[in-house]
Design a protein around this motif. Structure first.
Motif: not given
Lengths: 122, 917
Positions: B282-291, B367-373, B125-128
């Motif tokens: 918005p509804r599903d928005f949980s910030g950037a730290s946790h999905v 390091l450049l980590l994927h931030g989608a999650r 699951d990714a950040l919305s």
């Protein structure tokens, strides 16, 4: 030359192709005909050499219709029943010309090949 | 080309005008044959001969009609419709078998769907936010030689054993943002909850809230707006201490403000600082730290010095503390490596311009980590149980497949005749195989749909098992297209899997054999063997699952029965975190002490204490332990566990004092420092000597602390850990400590009934102090056992399921076997075999199958269970009790399952069989 349907492809591709060609030619020469008439004409022309289940004529007819090479009109048969009278379309005429020349080429080639065979074996 | 299209259209038309076209064609054929007959009669044949000859000359009309139909429409479409309709009819004809098959599949697929939903949440699951795949998180690997000394916040160890940190200082962030645009506009955020609990007073009521501090460009760069109001903007974040505004999450809006639009402009006190709500995310928005866990509040980073002040002052000007996460969006046309290299250079400059880098240290590699999650620390923890849970679910599905295959095989051997007839009437082998597979797929589609429903209903069971009973679920699962796709794929695969056997058998059906009535044929014989092999497979899979279940249940039982060294019953726990703004150290000690005293005066309270770390809460404090009068060993004695506790800690927790004394009234904030050490530390540091009266320091040059007592060992952070050397100090003597403290209240009666009274006491001391994490000590321990409990629950549920499926399998194969052997058994009985002998024979066969399965399962278990070793506690993966119990249980179930067929066999009348023949 048209390709036969996958169903019976291995068995009678050539026969089917030739049957299609014969039907097209018959309709071209005699004008609108129903299935029975076509069957008779082929019987007559082939002088009983070609044994064929007359039912297969209908499979060919359907295939030719689907390709848009023949069409049909409703008419009344000799025994006073409603019957489909098939006739060749413009596209069908064009196709007939192509198929005819194809056939002549191929039969010429096959004829030459067979003669070659017999010369070698003699 | 045109002819192709024409053909397509005419076929499409043919699909719908089937009935009319069929009729027309039939009449065309009729006319043809009539004309032919008349012609033959004219040639001199009799009416009868002519009709027959005409038909012969015309050929097989049925076959022709079929061809005609196939040519007319899309062959596969019509036949698929036909197959499906026929398949459903066949399934409806044996409703019992169909129901069992669908139920098996539904359970198997449902179990997989539920587990996949969780695995997807934990792994995919990714950040919305729009285009989450563009997000990149800046991180670096940290080691002893790193120039960055003080990183603060979550970290993890990657597969190469490197410590990966994603914390940056605010000055470094500013320089990176100004200099480097390979990731567009860099934005920063930090999850405050990893450092402390924030409290918010809304309408005079205090509660803990979660919050993320974000940079002014955060919402803009994330490309996220607000439902109502406005997002946080760069102006809010411009000057430290300014921008007392917040965007709240949709969930928080719902919970606290009942979605009232008047929330905009409302002021709430966050850690006593008034903050104005300006927008709702918005509804599903949980910030950037946790999905999965939405933050309650988003505040500008500029509020850090006010919201959570730290000893060193404002973190916004502190170049030494690295605490902030940075993300950006990968710009189109720029590769990951290019962006990384460019940022690495910028980071090096940023580090060197903000802090001095000693010669023996270096700037760590970026390091450049994927931030989608997100900075997905919680989910990384959840990754570990996933492979195991997925494998268990996979075993269940395999078992369900075997079950259905067995049922279908049993049925298809009865369908031999039908298939032979179809073959005789001209159906090709492929057609029959397709028919069988279509039926299997119908079945799996039905089972899959039911499984999807089960999975949907059960989607929250696992997250519930994995999270603590008092807090919010750490994971909310989303049921989305991935779950549908997964369920669809496994349904099709299972359909093909269990359908392959029967289809293969059908294809091998010999035309003659099936048409002969009765009699045993080769294919039937083979079907019997296949069925038996499937049962053995089922039993062995079941054995494997039962062994897993047994091991996990015993592990959980062992852990539950483990004596933690203190009395875990009747204790209520809650934490308080006096805000630094109102209670700067050491004033926080006073307020804690006041709460402690007031609680102790309540009549229902037996005793009360508090501690820096709650016991068995998976966290602990460490300190140096430097005994006085001993030569210092460089690097020695580091990391001794300690806890700073209340005066009544040992009485309240029930930890016995072995010698010396516990803390007493004479130990006050102003008296000399005292400590109690546990037996392990006494043995390690003072082996053979009396530690009472000895002194130590907690850091070089610190106050000496005198050891006044030695207590028994008790578990500290982890139940599974060995008793580690630990010392306890008095919290009232820790003058510069701040942060939350956990109260332990021993009550008369059920501690849960007592939460209200405690809330009253704390509010009477300060109405702005929220109670944090109210739970009993037993609930606390249970929460740490969440993975073990979820394994035990899932494995047991699957074990029971497997047992049911396996018993259906045994019953099925025995019932079919007996009904096939009616003749043979009757002949035996006619020749003098007694009913009990027949009974024993059938039971013996069932037993042989079961034992073969148990044996195979046992071998598989011995091969595989060592993989579970790290998850077990107090037993070996080859635990004899578990293995024997599982084997016995399966054998008993196999006998019970075959009892019915065996009874039927023993009651066969010899005469009936002879009549049958």
């Amino acid at each position: 030359m048209s390709k036969g349907e996958a169903m019976t492809a291995e068995k009678s591709e050539v026969l089917q192709g030739t049957l299609d060609l014969m039907i097209l030619k018959t309709l071209h020469a005699l004008g609108p005909q129903h299935g029975f008439g076509i069957a008779r004409r082929i019987e007559q022309i082939s002088e009983q050499v070609l044994k064929l289940n007359e039912g297969t004529v209908y499979t060919s007819l359907l295939r030719l219709q689907q390709r848009g090479w023949i069409g049909f009109d409703w008419g009344v048969s000799e025994n006073n029943r409603k019957a489909k009278f098939y006739s060749i379309t413009k596209r069908g005429l064009k196709q007939l010309a192509i198929e005819t020349s194809n056939w002549e080429t191929i039969s010429g080639v096959i004829g030459r090949v067979l003669r070659l065979e017999s010369e070698e074996s003699s | 080309m045109t002819s192709l299209i024409l053909r397509f259209i005419s076929r499409l038309r043919g699909l719908f005008g089937q009935a009319k076209a069929n009729y027309e064609f039939a009449s065309e054929v009729e006319t043809h044959i009539e004309l032919l007959t008349e012609r033959l009669i004219r040639q001199g044949m009799s009416q009868k001969d002519a009709a027959r000859a005409a038909r012969r000359q015309f050929g097989n009309t049925a076959l022709l009609e079929q061809r005609q139909r196939e040519t007319r429409a899309f062959l596969w479409m019509t036949t698929v419709f036909q197959d499906v309709r026929y398949g459903l009819r066949m399934l409806a004809r044996s409703p019992g078998i169909t129901a069992i098959a669908i139920a098996s599949l539904a359970l198997g697929i449902g179990a997989n769907t539920a587990i996949f939903t969780l695995a997807k949440a934990a792994l995919f699951d990714a950040l919305s936010v729009p285009h989450p795949d563009q997000l990149r998180l800046l991180a670096y690997t940290q080691d002893d030689r790193s120039a960055i000394r003080h990183d603060w916040g979550d970290f993890y160890t990657d597969k190469q054993g490197r410590t990966v940190v994603a914390s940056f200082s605010y000055p470094a962030y500013q320089r990176l943002r100004d200099r480097d645009h390979s990731l567009g506009d860099l934005f920063a955020f930090v999850d405050v909850n990893q450092f402390e609990h924030l409290s918010a007073t809304i309408d005079g009521h205090a509660a803990t809230v979660t919050a993320e501090l974000v940079s002014g460009n955060f919402f803009q760069a994330m490309n996220v707006g607000t439902v109502i109001g406005r997002p946080i903007e760069p102006e809010d974040d411009a000057v430290p201490g300014s921008g007392a505004v917040a965007v709240i999450s949709d969930a928080f809006w719902q919970q606290r403000f009942a979605r009232s639009p008047s929330v905009i402009g409302k002021t709430v006190d966050v850690n006593l600082i008034p903050i104005t709500i300006v927008g709702v995310a918005p509804r599903d928005f949980s910030g950037a730290s946790h999905v999965h866990t939405p933050q309650d509040l988003f505040l500008p980073l500029s509020m850090q010095p006010l919201i959570f002040p730290v000893k060193t002052g404002s973190l916004l000007s502190d170049a030494d503390t690295w605490w902030l996460q940075i993300m950006g969006r990968l710009q189109p046309g720029i590769s990951d490596e290019h962006a990384r290299a460019s940022l690495a250079v910028s980071l090096d400059q940023a580090v060197r311009s903000t802090i001095t880098v000693p010669n023996d240290r270096s700037v760590p590699p970026l390091l450049l980590l994927h931030g989608a999650r997100g900075w997905n620390y919680a989910a990384q923890e959840l990754e570990h149980p996933m492979p195991l849970l997925l494998s268990l679910a996979g075993l269940v599905l395999l078992l369900a497949c075997a079950n259905v295959a067995n049922l279908l095989l049993a049925r298809s051997s009865f369908r031999n005749r039908e298939i032979s007839v179809r073959l005789a009437l001209g159906a090709s082998n492929g057609r029959v195989v397709r028919q069988m597979l279509t039926e299997s797929l119908c079945l799996s589609a039905l089972g899959g749909s039911a499984g999807l429903l089960l999975g949907y209903l059960g989607r929250n069971i696992l997250p519930h098992l994995l999270s603590s009973s008092w807090g919010p679920a750490t994971l909310t699962t989303r049921f989305d297209w991935r779950v549908f796709a997964f369920t669809f794929v496994i349904s099709v695969l299972t359909g093909l899997g269990f359908g392959a056997g029967p289809a293969w058998q059908a294809a091998r059906t010999s035309l003659n054999a099936g048409l002969k009535d009765g009699g045993t044929t080769m294919s039937r014989h083979r079907g019997g063997v296949a069925g038996k092999m499937l049962v053995v497979l089922q039993v062995s899979l079941c054995m494997l699952l039962l062994v897993c279940a047994g091991l996990f249940v015993r592990t959980l039982a062992n852990l539950n029965a483990l004596d933690p060294g203190f009395n875990k019953r009747g204790l209520l726990l809650f934490a308080i975190e006096p805000p630094v703004q109102r209670y700067p150290a050491p004033k926080n000690i006073e307020v804690l002490h006041r709460v402690e005293e007031r609680l102790a005066s309540l009549p229902e309270v037996e005793s009360v204490t508090l501690s820096r770390e709650a016991l068995l809460a998976q966290s602990g404090s460490n300190s140096d332990f430097l005994p006085e009068g001993r030569p210092r060993v460089a690097g020695g004695n580091k990391h001794v566990a300690y806890n700073s506790v209340g005066q009544n800690f040992f009485i309240t927790m029930g930890i016995p004092i072995l010698y010396g004394r516990p803390f007493g009234l004479r130990d006050t904030a102003t008296s000399p420092g005292v400590a109690v050490i546990n037996r392990a530390l006494a043995q390690k540091e003072f082996a053979g000597t009396n530690p009472i009266g000895a002194s130590f320091q907690m850091k070089e040059g610190g106050e000496p602390i005198e050891i006044v007592g030695v207590c028994a060992d008790a578990k500290y952070a982890w139940l599974r850990a060995d008793d580690s050397p630990t010392f306890y100090v008095l919290y009232t003597q820790q003058k510069d400590a701040s942060g939350s403290m956990t109260f332990e209240v021993r009550t008369k009666g059920n501690p849960r009934d007592f939460a209200g009274a405690i809330r009253g006491v704390v509010e009477s001391v300060d109405k702005d102090l929220p109670l944090i994490d109210v739970r009993t000590q037993e609930e606390q321990i249970d929460a740490t056992l969440a993975p073990e409990r979820s394994f035990a629950t899932v494995a047991s549920a699957f074990g029971v399921l497997a047992l049911v499926l396996a018993s259906i399998g045994v019953y099925g194969v025995m019932a079919v076997g007996v009904s096939r052997r009616v003749n043979e058994i009757a002949v035996r009985m006619a020749l003098g075999a007694r009913a009990d002998q027949v009974l024993r024979m059938v039971l013996g066969e069932a037993m042989a199958l079961a034992l073969a399965g148990v044996g195979t399962g046992l071998c598989a278990a011995l091969l595989l269970t060592h993989l579970l070793n790290s998850l077990l506690f107090g037993l070996k993966p080859t635990d004899l009790l578990t293995l024997v119990t599982a084997g016995l249980l399966l054998s008993v179930v196999a006998i019970l399952a075959s009892w019915g067929p065996a009874r039927r066999a023993s009651r066969i009348q010899p005469v009936r069989a002879l009549r049958h023949e």
